[in-house]
Write an enzyme that holds these catalytic residues in place. Structure first.
Site, short mmCIF file in Angstrom:
data_model
loop_
_atom_site.label_atom_id
_atom_site.label_comp_id
_atom_site.label_asym_id
_atom_site.label_seq_id
_atom_site.Cartn_x
_atom_site.Cartn_y
_atom_site.Cartn_z
N ASP A 66 -5.84 1.41 1.05
CA ASP A 66 -4.62 1.63 1.84
C ASP A 66 -4.66 0.85 3.15
OD1 ASP A 66 -3.91 3.58 -0.05
OD2 ASP A 66 -4.91 5.17 1.09
N TYR A 121 -17.46 5.84 -1.47
CA TYR A 121 -16.71 5.81 -0.22
C TYR A 121 -17.43 6.63 0.84
CZ TYR A 121 -12.47 4.04 -2.54
OH TYR A 121 -11.55 3.27 -3.22
#
Lengths: 254, 254
Positions: free
Chosen positions: A58, A116
């Site tokens: 994003d 992540y």
């Protein structure tokens, strides 16, 4: 479909500061990481090059080691390609490594795991140098509860309640994902959430962190969280933690 | 001159990322750290506030702990002042502490010592997240020689050959400064130069680092460097190392 004769399949590992980009994926008239890489490779190749990534990130999300691939007719050696790309790229995107890959190498569907990291700064004051790289949350949190809840995400779950709210699911694709590890730790003045899984839905990590923060604030119990991991859960996705704290750490291939 | 009745002398410690500022000192129509602080304090005070710093920093130079002072009629408690300033300031400037100071506190001439740090990144690739905070120099350097030369700057010297080239010295002010410690060390993939002294001329630390780098490249010997520290030296100031690697680390008062 046959590739152009003489093209090679190249694989690159790329780090980027996502602050100034509208995410990974090409969008018309907006600066994106994929678009910037394609523009630079177009200059090297002398014709359009399509870059495939392991997945999208994003706007504002960072990558320590995103993996991407493309076909190249230019016979430039891999090490020189890395240097040439870094000379042409802005300093917020760096090619960390480049190598020739198998012709069938496919960075998205070939990935076996992704990791992540989400960084929450607990100090009262956020140092100026970290302002784009942490979510600053100096307010009270039940960190012990948050740490206890971290591993609940491990295993195979329906993550519908952690998908992006704009994921309309028209294709009816499965939202089941397998999480190999999910752990929140305190390191100095940072709370760090680390997660490794087979794949992730759009906004999934940020929604997990958003829900953990809600639990830390006392707005959500262990039972509430378990309900959200129940198949067919209809609870809308919780608050999405800010992009700036999220880093794509690594992508694995078998 | 008497102060306005009821004003207090306030002392603040400020950290800033200098990347987006034209240095510390107010300049018409340009964003500066001093100007930004004065603007925010003007909002809190309801009238113009003049901020004095311990000294200027150049465009792009950072501060971990700059010290500044100003007079304030607003009776706001110091801790609330810090919070109010941080709410109004952009995130690249943070007030780390605020306290009431002696009426005669003078951050510039009252400083007994200042410490700076200059960061040189030796890795082949500069991580995107460090691009504004290191001087990236991946090319060969005789680091051992550079480390040996570091302490030559210690003691009292005429630093004319390390002053900014635009320092015209019309007032004939002394360029003699006392350096308490001057040391270059290797830490991981960084070469870090640390210097503590009674005071510094404009560009002095960046010119010292520039000369150390020239020595590391083999363009300058120990004798050349010693000549530059000789009183009355007429050698023009050497290359000035880039601003982005420089941090004002602390300012001391007796």
């Amino acid at each position: 479909m046959r590739e152009k004769s003489g093209t090679r399949r190249m694989r690159v590992t790329v780090g980027y500061d996502g602050t100034n980009y509208h995410g990974w994926q090409v969008q018309p008239a907006l600066a994106t990481v994929q678009g910037t890489l394609e523009s630079v490779l177009g200059q090297i190749e002398g014709s359009a090059v399509h870059v495939e990534g392991s997945g999208r990130t994003d706007a504002g999300v960072h990558a320590l080691a995103q993996v991407a691939a493309f076909n190249l007719a230019n016979p430039i050696p891999a090490a020189n390609l890395r240097r040439a790309m870094n000379r042409l790229l802005p300093r917020d995107i760096r090619v960390l490594s480049a190598e020739e890959a198998a012709r069938e190498f496919e960075p998205r569907y070939g990935a076996s795991a992704k990791s992540y990291e989400y960084r929450i700064l607990r100090a009262e004051i956020c140092p100026p140098f970290e302002r784009f790289y942490v979510h600053h949350h100096p307010y009270p949190l039940n960190e012990r509860l948050m740490m206890e809840l971290g591993p609940l995400f491990e295993g195979e779950h329906d993550f519908t309640a952690f998908a992006a709210s704009d994921d309309s699911d028209e294709l009816g694709r499965s939202k089941v994902r397998r999480i190999f590890s999910s752990c929140l730790t305190r390191e100095g003045d940072r709370l760090i959430y680390r997660v490794r899984g087979s794949g992730f839905l759009k906004h999934m990590v940020r929604n997990i962190v958003g829900v953990l923060l809600e639990a830390g604030k006392g707005n959500l119990t262990r039972e509430n969280l378990e309900a959200r991991l129940t198949p067919g859960c209809a609870i809308p996705a919780g608050p999405t933690a800010p992009a700036r704290g999220l880093f794509l750490v690594s992508v694995e291939y078998e």
